[in-house]
Scaffold this active site. Structure first.
Site, PDB file in Angstrom:
ATOM      1  N   LYS A   5      74.272  22.747  18.955  1.00 37.29           N
ATOM      2  CA  LYS A   5      74.222  22.151  20.347  1.00 37.29           C
ATOM      3  C   LYS A   5      72.850  22.115  20.974  1.00 37.29           C
ATOM      4  O   LYS A   5      72.628  21.491  21.774  1.00 37.29           O
ATOM      5  CB  LYS A   5      75.258  22.776  21.251  1.00 37.29           C
ATOM      6  CG  LYS A   5      76.640  22.819  20.896  1.00 37.29           C
ATOM      7  CD  LYS A   5      77.372  23.572  21.781  1.00 37.29           C
ATOM      8  CE  LYS A   5      78.771  23.905  21.273  1.00 37.29           C
ATOM      9  NZ  LYS A   5      79.414  25.052  22.238  1.00 37.29           N
ATOM     10  N   GLY A   6      72.013  23.174  20.509  1.00 34.24           N
ATOM     11  CA  GLY A   6      70.833  23.566  21.005  1.00 34.24           C
ATOM     12  C   GLY A   6      69.686  22.114  21.472  1.00 34.24           C
ATOM     13  O   GLY A   6      69.076  22.352  22.342  1.00 34.24           O
ATOM     14  N   GLU A  38      65.354  19.835  16.130  1.00 35.23           N
ATOM     15  CA  GLU A  38      65.813  21.071  16.321  1.00 35.23           C
ATOM     16  C   GLU A  38      65.204  21.697  17.759  1.00 35.23           C
ATOM     17  O   GLU A  38      64.063  21.455  17.979  1.00 35.23           O
ATOM     18  CB  GLU A  38      65.547  21.793  14.958  1.00 35.23           C
ATOM     19  CG  GLU A  38      66.312  23.486  14.981  1.00 35.23           C
ATOM     20  CD  GLU A  38      67.513  23.695  15.167  1.00 35.23           C
ATOM     21  OE1 GLU A  38      68.220  22.796  16.367  1.00 35.23           O
ATOM     22  OE2 GLU A  38      68.341  24.350  14.586  1.00 35.23           O
ATOM     23  N   ASP A  39      65.867  22.484  18.236  1.00 33.34           N
ATOM     24  CA  ASP A  39      65.429  23.070  19.510  1.00 33.34           C
ATOM     25  C   ASP A  39      64.198  24.180  19.294  1.00 33.34           C
ATOM     26  O   ASP A  39      63.218  24.236  19.850  1.00 33.34           O
ATOM     27  CB  ASP A  39      66.550  23.828  20.167  1.00 33.34           C
ATOM     28  CG  ASP A  39      67.428  24.736  19.370  1.00 33.34           C
ATOM     29  OD1 ASP A  39      67.104  25.055  18.288  1.00 33.34           O
ATOM     30  OD2 ASP A  39      68.355  25.447  20.141  1.00 33.34           O
ATOM     31  N   ASP A  77      62.765  30.146  14.505  1.00 33.07           N
ATOM     32  CA  ASP A  77      62.661  31.646  14.769  1.00 33.07           C
ATOM     33  C   ASP A  77      62.211  32.158  13.331  1.00 33.07           C
ATOM     34  O   ASP A  77      61.218  32.120  12.861  1.00 33.07           O
ATOM     35  CB  ASP A  77      63.824  32.115  15.356  1.00 33.07           C
ATOM     36  CG  ASP A  77      63.501  33.645  15.959  1.00 33.07           C
ATOM     37  OD1 ASP A  77      62.432  34.066  15.704  1.00 33.07           O
ATOM     38  OD2 ASP A  77      64.556  34.347  16.354  1.00 33.07           O
ATOM     39  N   LYS A 112      58.803  29.839  17.008  1.00 34.25           N
ATOM     40  CA  LYS A 112      58.381  31.283  17.194  1.00 34.25           C
ATOM     41  C   LYS A 112      57.655  31.810  15.997  1.00 34.25           C
ATOM     42  O   LYS A 112      58.515  32.347  15.138  1.00 34.25           O
ATOM     43  CB  LYS A 112      59.429  32.018  17.596  1.00 34.25           C
ATOM     44  CG  LYS A 112      59.916  31.940  18.974  1.00 34.25           C
ATOM     45  CD  LYS A 112      60.690  33.229  19.628  1.00 34.25           C
ATOM     46  CE  LYS A 112      62.247  32.886  19.580  1.00 34.25           C
ATOM     47  NZ  LYS A 112      62.883  33.889  20.089  1.00 34.25           N
ATOM     48  N   PHE A 151      63.107  35.976  23.876  1.00 35.53           N
ATOM     49  CA  PHE A 151      64.261  35.142  23.696  1.00 35.53           C
ATOM     50  C   PHE A 151      64.007  34.151  25.026  1.00 35.53           C
ATOM     51  O   PHE A 151      64.366  34.672  26.279  1.00 35.53           O
ATOM     52  CB  PHE A 151      65.880  36.108  23.683  1.00 35.53           C
ATOM     53  CG  PHE A 151      66.697  35.249  23.272  1.00 35.53           C
ATOM     54  CD1 PHE A 151      67.028  35.084  21.980  1.00 35.53           C
ATOM     55  CD2 PHE A 151      67.626  34.872  24.195  1.00 35.53           C
ATOM     56  CE1 PHE A 151      68.051  34.283  21.768  1.00 35.53           C
ATOM     57  CE2 PHE A 151      68.846  33.984  24.170  1.00 35.53           C
ATOM     58  CZ  PHE A 151      69.143  33.851  22.803  1.00 35.53           C
ATOM     59  N   VAL A 152      64.490  33.265  24.738  1.00 37.02           N
ATOM     60  CA  VAL A 152      64.121  31.946  25.876  1.00 37.02           C
ATOM     61  C   VAL A 152      65.527  31.273  25.747  1.00 37.02           C
ATOM     62  O   VAL A 152      66.191  30.931  24.972  1.00 37.02           O
ATOM     63  CB  VAL A 152      63.159  31.091  25.454  1.00 37.02           C
ATOM     64  CG1 VAL A 152      61.843  31.935  25.707  1.00 37.02           C
ATOM     65  CG2 VAL A 152      63.087  30.148  24.096  1.00 37.02           C
ATOM     66  N   ASP A 172      70.666  28.195  24.617  1.00 37.37           N
ATOM     67  CA  ASP A 172      71.648  29.094  25.439  1.00 37.37           C
ATOM     68  C   ASP A 172      71.611  30.639  25.114  1.00 37.37           C
ATOM     69  O   ASP A 172      70.889  31.145  24.041  1.00 37.37           O
ATOM     70  CB  ASP A 172      72.910  28.745  24.957  1.00 37.37           C
ATOM     71  CG  ASP A 172      73.276  29.206  23.426  1.00 37.37           C
ATOM     72  OD1 ASP A 172      72.586  28.989  22.585  1.00 37.37           O
ATOM     73  OD2 ASP A 172      74.510  29.970  23.492  1.00 37.37           O
ATOM     74  N   ARG A 215      72.195  26.479  29.231  1.00 34.68           N
ATOM     75  CA  ARG A 215      71.794  25.123  28.389  1.00 34.68           C
ATOM     76  C   ARG A 215      71.204  24.096  29.487  1.00 34.68           C
ATOM     77  O   ARG A 215      70.517  23.338  28.985  1.00 34.68           O
ATOM     78  CB  ARG A 215      72.810  24.661  27.648  1.00 34.68           C
ATOM     79  CG  ARG A 215      73.133  25.415  26.341  1.00 34.68           C
ATOM     80  CD  ARG A 215      74.206  24.425  25.444  1.00 34.68           C
ATOM     81  NE  ARG A 215      74.874  25.521  24.510  1.00 34.68           N
ATOM     82  CZ  ARG A 215      74.570  25.804  23.359  1.00 34.68           C
ATOM     83  NH1 ARG A 215      73.170  25.549  23.011  1.00 34.68           N
ATOM     84  NH2 ARG A 215      75.276  26.403  22.586  1.00 34.68           N
TER      85      ARG A 215
END
Ligand code: IMP
Length: 182
Positions: free
Chosen positions: A42-43, A98-99, A102, A130, A151-152, A158, A164
């Site tokens: 969902k990101g 993609e959001d 990492d 990141k 962590f954001v 989320d 979100r």
């Protein structure tokens, strides 16, 4: 600002300006190719929704839902497809939207998976990178912002399904996740 947010890392205006710039780049690079943008749920839903509206070329939009994180903060590397694409991408020019990248495990899994469906081309567009946490070599083709190893949340990202809706990217106050196994 939301009570659980320690600081705003990227404000809403800066995000919008960057999304406009990415939209312009994609419009130039994909002119005449009618690309398929694949939004990873969902990101990436908010990023993808803003990005497609900055395109000045025809494009298609499809969705995949995958699970990688659950409610913890580190990826397991195990990716499960919860919802697959509606249509074949064989012969199409595909852009994964993609959001955040990492460890890179999620995106490299998706790249392998989608490559096997024989698209004409396959690239990645991510809002946040990141690079500090990378476990596999992976360079996204289009990147909004490089961010530090924090962590954001917000703008689609989320923590345990919350935050979100925030229009900015923020860092959570530690008390929100303290005591939760990571
Ligand atoms: P990777 O497989 O470690 O590259 O992680 C990618 C996925 O983990 C992203 O699609 C996000 O869903 C999630 N993720 C990674 N870092 C963050 C973060 O800082 N905030 C929220 N979600 C994150």
């Amino acid at each position: 600002m939301h009570d659980d947010i320690a600081k705003v890392l990227i404000d809403a205006e800066t995000i919008q300006a960057k999304v406009r710039e990415l939209g312009e780049r994609l419009s130039r690079d994909y002119a005449g190719l009618n690309p398929v943008l694949i939004c990873i749920l969902k990101g990436a839903v908010i990023f993808a929704a803003d990005l497609v509206r900055q395109l000045s070329i025809p494009a298609k939009l499809d969705f995949m839902a995958i699970s990688s994180y659950g409610s913890g903060m580190r990826t397991s590397g195990v990716v499960r497809i919860l919802k697959d694409l509606d249509r074949s991408i064989e012969g199409e020019h595909v852009i994964i939207v993609e959001d955040i990248v990492d460890s890179g495990l999620t995106l490299s899994y998706l790249l392998e998976n989608l490559k096997s469906r024989q698209p004409a081309s396959l690239k990645t567009c991510v809002l946040l990178d990141k690079p500090a946490q990378r476990q596999v070599p992976l360079e996204p083709d289009y990147v909004g912002f490089d961010i530090p190893d924090e962590f954001v949340v917000g703008y689609g990202l989320d923590y345990a399904e919350n935050y979100r809706h925030l229009p900015y990217i923020g860092v959570l106050k530690p008390h929100v996740y303290e005591g939760v196994s990571q």
